[in-house]
Design a protein around this motif. Structure first.
Motif, mmCIF file in Angstrom:
data_model
loop_
_atom_site.group_PDB
_atom_site.id
_atom_site.type_symbol
_atom_site.label_atom_id
_atom_site.label_comp_id
_atom_site.label_asym_id
_atom_site.label_seq_id
_atom_site.Cartn_x
_atom_site.Cartn_y
_atom_site.Cartn_z
ATOM 1 N N ALA A 25 3.267 5.007 9.138
ATOM 2 C CA ALA A 25 3.720 3.758 8.520
ATOM 3 C C ALA A 25 3.555 2.589 9.471
ATOM 4 O O ALA A 25 3.091 1.505 9.085
ATOM 5 N N ARG A 26 3.935 2.803 10.705
ATOM 6 C CA ARG A 26 3.821 1.744 11.709
ATOM 7 C C ARG A 26 2.360 1.337 11.903
ATOM 8 O O ARG A 26 2.038 0.147 12.003
ATOM 9 N N ALA B 253 0.828 -1.207 0.000
ATOM 10 C CA ALA B 253 0.000 0.000 0.000
ATOM 11 C C ALA B 253 0.861 1.256 0.000
ATOM 12 O O ALA B 253 1.997 1.269 0.485
ATOM 13 N N GLN B 254 0.298 2.310 -0.546
ATOM 14 C CA GLN B 254 0.900 3.639 -0.492
ATOM 15 C C GLN B 254 -0.082 4.546 0.240
ATOM 16 O O GLN B 254 -1.284 4.513 -0.034
ATOM 17 N N ALA B 255 0.433 5.343 1.152
ATOM 18 C CA ALA B 255 -0.433 6.223 1.932
ATOM 19 C C ALA B 255 -0.004 7.671 1.763
ATOM 20 O O ALA B 255 1.189 7.979 1.715
ATOM 21 N N THR B 256 -0.979 8.547 1.679
ATOM 22 C CA THR B 256 -0.725 9.984 1.644
ATOM 23 C C THR B 256 -1.463 10.616 2.816
ATOM 24 O O THR B 256 -2.644 10.323 3.045
ATOM 25 N N VAL B 257 -0.750 11.476 3.541
ATOM 26 C CA VAL B 257 -1.300 12.099 4.745
ATOM 27 C C VAL B 257 -1.259 13.614 4.579
ATOM 28 O O VAL B 257 -0.247 14.173 4.139
ATOM 29 N N GLN C 262 6.828 4.496 2.117
ATOM 30 C CA GLN C 262 5.537 4.331 1.443
ATOM 31 C C GLN C 262 4.507 5.358 1.924
ATOM 32 O O GLN C 262 3.346 5.305 1.519
ATOM 33 N N VAL C 263 4.953 6.279 2.758
ATOM 34 C CA VAL C 263 4.075 7.325 3.278
ATOM 35 C C VAL C 263 4.526 8.671 2.736
ATOM 36 O O VAL C 263 5.692 9.043 2.856
ATOM 37 N N THR C 264 3.610 9.409 2.132
ATOM 38 C CA THR C 264 3.868 10.779 1.695
ATOM 39 C C THR C 264 3.179 11.729 2.665
ATOM 40 O O THR C 264 1.970 11.630 2.876
ATOM 41 N N GLN D 144 3.809 19.419 13.779
ATOM 42 C CA GLN D 144 5.077 19.991 14.205
ATOM 43 C C GLN D 144 6.223 18.990 14.054
ATOM 44 O O GLN D 144 7.383 19.371 14.176
ATOM 45 N N MET D 145 5.900 17.727 13.814
ATOM 46 C CA MET D 145 6.912 16.680 13.666
ATOM 47 C C MET D 145 6.575 15.776 12.486
ATOM 48 O O MET D 145 6.186 14.619 12.672
ATOM 49 N N PRO D 146 6.697 16.256 11.259
ATOM 50 C CA PRO D 146 6.268 15.448 10.113
ATOM 51 C C PRO D 146 7.025 14.140 9.960
ATOM 52 O O PRO D 146 6.441 13.128 9.575
ATOM 53 N N GLY D 147 8.319 14.144 10.244
ATOM 54 C CA GLY D 147 9.074 12.899 10.120
ATOM 55 C C GLY D 147 8.618 11.854 11.108
ATOM 56 O O GLY D 147 8.419 10.683 10.765
ATOM 57 N N LEU D 148 8.455 12.253 12.352
ATOM 58 C CA LEU D 148 7.995 11.334 13.393
ATOM 59 C C LEU D 148 6.587 10.844 13.091
ATOM 60 O O LEU D 148 6.279 9.652 13.238
ATOM 61 N N ASP D 149 5.723 11.763 12.643
ATOM 62 C CA ASP D 149 4.347 11.373 12.340
ATOM 63 C C ASP D 149 4.267 10.470 11.116
ATOM 64 O O ASP D 149 3.421 9.575 11.051
ATOM 65 N N ALA D 150 5.130 10.683 10.135
ATOM 66 C CA ALA D 150 5.156 9.796 8.966
ATOM 67 C C ALA D 150 5.567 8.389 9.374
ATOM 68 O O ALA D 150 5.006 7.393 8.898
#
Length: 758
Positions: free
Chosen positions: A411-412, A392-396, A420-422, A401-407
């Motif tokens: 994914a998790r 799967a590919q996911a787009t959010v 695979q997360v944009t 304030q923390m895009p890397g952590l939230d991405a």
């Protein structure tokens, strides 16, 4: 919001969740290669999702990107940060969330200054979850701790200077003249005889130039943008209502979800009757979903918000809260007071023997409630899942304030890899720390709902929306605190001994920052601001009880309460020894407090303190506090009308080193003062009964109205030193300055927030 500024990138990486740390390490390993080949650089750029080359134009992907400079990591490469179109428009990508603090304008100004861009042709956009947009000091993506301009000032200056050097090199090659013979001004390279080439005309050729590792930055005396009051890039869109925020995301076929959360944190569904909810027109699904804290909620997915809300209102849910602590604010206060009577884990130690013989003593207890963040835009997150399973590919889409952590959290949650997360970072309508959460609660919740919707046969994007009530009752508050102080001092106000205990939940315990931020059992964020800048012998200790109430940093973090305690107690000693509060502070400050003295003196001078006569019934109040490396001093005028405190005038003296945009500094100090005032108003508290938050909206959680707002004049201490932060330091000194004025009128110190007179 607060993060440890002393951590290295490697230390931060060691504390990150494994998936995120692995991705970051792999990308950094690529970046560290000496002289990436052009093909490798293009591959990296494509995978990262940012524009190819420093100046993406038509067919630039086929033509290749500027060769990567040896030794330059992605966060130093112009490729990720600057786009120049053929018409000369310059787009600057900002590595921070813009949620009202003016970072997009400030960092764009810094880059444009070194680029010699035409400011009228500059615009700014958000970055994404690519590590190129990591904070250069923290080594991870973060908007918080008033660090945006502070940490990225040199970074963005160098990015602008590198881009300018590449443009000049392209012009020099075209004209066959030395680069040193050329000049730049307002988006134009100027050559011999006054001939000119615009940046837009040079962009394609400049893209082929090597990225310089070393660049010479401007002498600050030559700055044309930095330091000038500048209208924000987003002001027109926001003031006209045209600005889109995360809540405004609209996608074809999009569905909207709302959740009912358990009233007691961490509870689960015991029984669910959803027949009435499913009968609401527009409702597509009703699903039980797990929550990040181990609890359970019920999601209603519908064609729009109103249908989803109506469906949620029709749910009949019975909750199982067995084993979950049911916090009661009255009982909590009693237990905190008992703890405060005992010395806790030591942060600082000092000889307390002089307390027994001190000629003057103060014994004080301070109480601070839980506080909600209450940003104007409630939490929201839109998730689109394409494909299924591991492929799967996911787009959010969300303001984070923390895009890397939230991405990585997305994914998790979805069971896929981070790549695979944009992540599409959206403009956000406030946050104050609530959108920078180490548990990524609202993002994982939205991903859980989208995943469940897909499993239920709904393939459309799903926007999960929190209502104001959800936001107020849904968790993560500034912790409740109790302080106890025992102070002994002589007739001249010299502090002989100060014994201080703080009780409150730790916001760092259990997070990946705990190893660095919790020392000797003391959360560093809870005790910050105690003691400094005064020369006082203090024994400082802390207790961190664990309760079933989620807590989080809140604008200016520990200084929300420590600044109040310090500045009201200092004022109380001044009154007890019949000393002017300004003169007493100046005398008590240690030798390093040069910036404190400058900020306080500026506020005093500009306010007319001690020189003008106040109207009958008014009094002066003074406070000064340092947080996030900036100092703010307030001199206020206040009165008491029929038992109600009223703030009339605020004069601020600010020392934030170089003010990149004085207009933004003024706005941030005014906004911080307003939020500091909010802590003083009756009803500004979150309380719990039987484990349930009692407040639900602005009707029972007070925020200042226009009638409460005083006139605020902001004055900045001139400085050429590298800038420090201003997003948070305006908040802490407002409440104590206000309280000190009231104490001078009533003769009684105010030791509880919100204010309680009588």
């Amino acid at each position: 919001m607060h993060l440890p500024s002393h951590l290295s990138a490697d230390q931060i990486q060691s504390l990150l969740p494994p998936a995120m740390a692995h991705r970051l390490a792999a990308r950094n390993a690529d970046d560290d290669g000496a002289g990436l080949a052009r093909r490798s650089f293009l591959k990296l750029a494509t995978a990262s999702g940012f524009a190819l080359g420093a100046f993406p134009l038509v067919a630039s992907a086929q033509q290749g990107a500027a060769p990567a400079a040896a030794g330059l990591k992605a966060d130093r490469q112009p490729a990720a940060f600057v786009k120049i179109a053929r018409d000369g428009e310059v787009t600057v990508t900002i590595n921070r969330l813009e949620f009202g603090q003016g970072t997009h304008t400030g960092l764009a100004m810094v880059l444009a200054e070194e680029l010699d861009a035409d400011w009228s042709r500059v615009r700014a956009v958000h970055g994404n979850a690519d590590p190129a947009y990591n904070d250069p000091a923290f080594g991870m993506q973060i908007t918080g701790g008033s660090t945006a301009v502070k940490h990225s000032y040199t970074q963005y200056r160098e990015l602008g200077a590198r881009t300018r050097a590449m443009l000049v090199a392209a012009a020099a090659k075209q004209w066959n003249v030395p680069a040193s013979s050329l000049a730049t001004e307002r988006g134009v390279v100027i050559g011999p005889g006054g001939k000119k080439l615009t940046y837009g005309a040079l962009a394609e050729a400049a893209m082929q130039q090597p990225v310089p590792v070393e660049v010479t930055l401007k002498d600050p005396a030559r700055f044309k943008l930095i330091g000038q009051p500048t209208t924000r890039l987003d002001s027109q869109a926001k003031s006209s209502g045209k600005q889109d925020f995360g809540m405004d995301v609209r996608l074809p076929g999009m569905l909207t979800a709302v959740l009912t959360h358990p009233p007691v944190f961490g509870s689960k569904v015991a029984a669910l009757d959803d027949a009435a909810a499913r009968a609401v027109p527009g409702v597509k699904a009703v699903m039980r979903v797990p929550l990040h804290d181990g609890g359970e909620g019920v999601a209603v997915v519908a064609t729009g918000y109103w249908s989803a809300k109506q469906g949620r209102d029709a749910l009949k849910v019975q909750w199982n809260d067995a084993g979950r602590e049911k916090v009661d604010s009255t009982q909590q206060l009693a237990s905190y007071r008992a703890l405060a009577a005992k010395t806790g884990n030591l942060k600082h130690d000092a000889d307390m023997a002089p307390l027994a013989t001190a000629p003057n003593k103060i014994s004080a207890e301070f109480v601070f409630p839980y506080l909600a963040h209450a940003p104007m835009e409630p939490l929201n997150c839109t998730v689109q899942i394409q494909g299924s399973g591991a492929a799967a590919q996911a787009t959010v889409w969300t303001g984070t304030q923390m895009p890397g952590l939230d991405a990585a959290a997305a994914a998790r949650t979805l069971g896929i890899k981070p790549e695979q997360v944009t992540m599409n970072v959206q403009m956000a309508g406030g946050g104050f720390g609530r959108r920078g959460l180490l548990t990524s609660d609202f993002v994982t919740e939205a991903c859980t709902v989208a995943k469940a919707a897909q499993a239920a046969g709904l393939s459309a994007p799903v926007r999960t929306v929190w209502s104001r009530e959800d936001d107020m009752r849904g968790g993560y508050y500034r912790p409740m605190h109790v302080h106890r102080a025992e102070i002994g001092f002589d007739t001249q106000g010299k502090v002989l001994a100060w014994d201080h205990v703080i009780v409150g939940q730790s916001i760092m315990a259990g997070t990946f920052f705990a190893p660095m931020m919790v020392k000797n059992g003391v959360d560093e964020t809870m005790v910050e601001g105690m003691g400094k800048p005064y020369d006082v012998p203090m024994r400082l200790s802390a207790h961190h009880p664990q309760l079933n109430v989620p807590v989080l940093w809140w604008r200016s973090v520990g200084s929300t309460h420590t600044g109040y305690v310090m500045e009201t107690l200092i004022d109380e000693i001044a009154r007890a020894t019949k000393q002017d509060p300004v003169a007493y502070r100046m005398k008590l400050m240690d030798s390093k407090a040069v910036r404190h003295r400058a900020a306080l003196q500026l506020a005093v001078d500009k306010s007319g303190y001690g020189k003008k006569t106040l109207p009958a019934g008014r009094a002066w109040g003074v406070a000064v506090h340092e947080s996030f490396d900036s100092v703010v001093a307030y001199v206020v005028e206040a009165s008491v009308d029929n038992g109600t405190p009223k703030l009339h005038q605020v004069t601020a003296g600010v020392h934030c080193n170089l003010a990149v945009n004085p207009k933004s500094v003024e706005a941030q100090i005014q906004g911080g003062a307003l939020m500091g005032l909010s802590m003083c108003l009756p009803g500004a508290a979150i309380t719990l009964k039987d484990g349930v938050v009692e407040q639900s909206n602005f009707g029972d959680f007070a925020v200042p109205r226009i009638a409460d707002m005083p006139a605020i004049a902001v004055h900045i201490v001139p400085s050429a030193d590298a800038p420090t932060g201003v997003g948070e330091p305006g908040l802490p000194p407002l409440a104590p300055a206000f309280a000190n004025a009231i104490a001078r009128l009533t003769g009684k110190p105010l030791r509880e927030l919100p204010f309680k007179l009588g």
